[in-house]
Scaffold this active site. Structure first.
Site, PDB file in Angstrom:
ATOM      1  N   CYS A  98      -2.789  -9.983   6.786  1.00 35.71           N
ATOM      2  CA  CYS A  98      -3.828  -9.119   7.343  1.00 35.71           C
ATOM      3  C   CYS A  98      -5.046  -9.091   6.424  1.00 35.71           C
ATOM      4  CB  CYS A  98      -3.288  -7.697   7.550  1.00 35.71           C
ATOM      5  SG  CYS A  98      -4.506  -6.558   8.237  1.00 35.71           S
ATOM      6  N   CYS A 110      -6.681  -5.654   6.166  1.00 34.33           N
ATOM      7  CA  CYS A 110      -5.942  -4.710   5.319  1.00 34.33           C
ATOM      8  C   CYS A 110      -6.107  -5.017   3.838  1.00 34.33           C
ATOM      9  CB  CYS A 110      -4.453  -4.744   5.662  1.00 34.33           C
ATOM     10  SG  CYS A 110      -4.042  -4.540   7.401  1.00 34.33           S
ATOM     11  N   ASP A 111      -6.000  -6.291   3.473  1.00 32.17           N
ATOM     12  CA  ASP A 111      -5.836  -6.659   2.061  1.00 32.17           C
ATOM     13  C   ASP A 111      -7.003  -7.443   1.463  1.00 32.17           C
ATOM     14  OD1 ASP A 111      -3.302  -5.493   2.191  1.00 32.17           O
ATOM     15  OD2 ASP A 111      -2.366  -7.363   2.838  1.00 32.17           O
TER      16      ASP A 111
END
Length: 302
Positions: free
Chosen positions: A130, A133-134
Site C-alpha cells: 500500500c 499507507c506506507d
C-alpha cells in the site's frame, strides 16, 4: 439466535460490531485467524482520522476491545457456508453452526504476493502492499513498484512525489492501466520504467536493500538498490463459498454499492471484500458502520 453475524474481524467487521452492539443487537463475529485483518502487519498507521500515529496491531487491538467491551462475541472459526432461510440465516463453520437474523460479510481481501523467498518475512521491513499507507516512510529513498495496472501506476505516481527514485517494474511490454496514467509517469524525471521485467530475488537480510530482476525476453539479470518494494499485482477476495447468497463480480468481489446491501434481504457486506474503488482502513471502518446500520434498519422492519 443472534441478531447479527459478522464474518471477518478486520476493521470493517469490528466497526460493524461496534455499531451493532450500540444499536442494541446481539452480535457475533467469526474469523478463522484472529482480529485485525491486514492492518496488523502495518508498523505505523498515520492516515486514520483523529489518530496521528499508531501501530496497526495497537489500532486493531483497540477496535477489538471496543467491540467486545460493548458485548460483541468473537469466535475463531472459519465460516464455510451461509444458508438463507428468509428471516433466519444459518452460518456453518468448520466446528458447527450459528443462526442470526442478518449476516454481514466482511471477509476482506488479501494482497496477491510476488511469491518470492522471504517476502512474508520482509513485509513491513521494506515490502509493502500500500503506497498510500506506507509511502511516507520512504521519503527521499529509492523504491520499486511491481505491477502494470492502474493501482501500480497510481502507486508509482504517489511515490514519485515522495521518494528519490521510483522503478516501475512490469512483466509485459505494455501497461494494463489507463494511458493517461502512463503519460503522467513518463513525464516524471525520477521514474524509471522497466518493461518485460520480473522480480527474481529480494536482497537484504533484515530489511530490503535491493531487488534482483530479470528481463523475460533477453534473460539479462540486474540488481537495483532500493529501500522499498511496493507490490501492486492485485488482490484476492475469499468469497467463493458464499456465492449462493451473495452475487459476485468477475473478480470475486461481493456486489454492493455504498449502501453495503446485497440483493438478498438481510445480507450485507462491508470493507475490501465488496465491489469498490478505494480500499483503505478509513473506508473499511465506514463500510462497517453503514452495513450495521442498514442491518439494524432491516431488523427493525421485520
Amino acid at each position: 439466535m443472534y441478531d447479527m453475524i459478522i464474518i471477518g474481524a478486520g476493521p470493517a467487521g469490528l466497526s460493524a460490531a461496534v455499531y451493532g452492539q450500540r444499536g442494541g443487537k446481539k452480535t457475533l463475529i467469526l474469523d478463522e485467524k484472529g482480529y485485525g485483518g491486514q492492518i496488523i502487519n502495518t508498523p505505523e498507521v498515520e492516515n486514520y482520522p483523529g489518530i496521528k500515529s499508531v501501530s496497526g496491531f495497537q489500532l486493531a487491538s483497540q477496535m477489538y476491545e471496543q467491540a467486545t467491551e460493548l458485548g460483541a462475541e468473537l469466535v475463531f472459526e472459519k465460516a464455510v457456508q451461509v444458508i438463507d432461510e428468509g428471516r433466519k440465516k444459518v452460518v456453518k463453520t468448520q466446528n458447527g453452526q450459528y443462526e442470526a437474523k442478518t449476516v454481514i460479510f466482511a471477509t476482506g481481501a488479501k494482497n496477491r504476493p510476488l511469491g518470492l523467498e522471504r517476502e512474508e518475512q520482509l513485509t513491513g521491513a521494506g515490502i509493502s502492499y500500500c503506497a498510500t499507507c506506507d509511502g511516507a516512510f520512504f521519503r527521499n529513498k529509492d523504491v520499486a513498484v511491481i505491477g502494470g495496472g492502474n493501482t501500480a501506476l497510481e502507486d508509482a505516481e504517489v511515490l514519485a512525489g515522495i521518494a528519490n527514485k521510483v522503478y516501475l517494474i512490469h512483466r509485459r511490454d505494455t501497461f494494463r492501466g489507463d494511458t493517461a496514467n502512463v503519460k503522467r509517469l513518463l513525464s516524471k524525471d525520477n521514474v524509471v520504467i522497466l518493461l518485460d521485467t520480473v522480480p527474481e530475488e529480494l536482497m537484504g537480510e533484515h530489511r530490503v536493500t535491493g531487488l534482483r530482476v530479470r528481463n523475460v525476453k533477453t534473460g539479462e539479470e540486474r540488481q537495483i538498490e532500493v529501500s522499498g518494494v511496493f507490490v501492486a499485482i492485485g488482490q484476492i477476495p475469499d468469497n467463493k463459498a458464499f456465492e449462493n447468497v451473495a452475487a459476485l463480480d468477475q473478480s470475486g468481489y461481493i456486489k454492493a454499492d455504498e449502501s453495503c446491501m446485497t440483493e438478498r434481504p438481510g445480507i450485507f457486506t462491508a470493507g475490501d471484500c465488496r465491489t469498490k474503488k478505494v480500499r483503505q482502513l478509513a473506508t473499511a471502518a465506514a463500510d462497517g458502520a453503514v452495513a450495521a446500520l442498514a442491518a439494524i434498519e432491516y431488523m427493525n422492519g421485520l
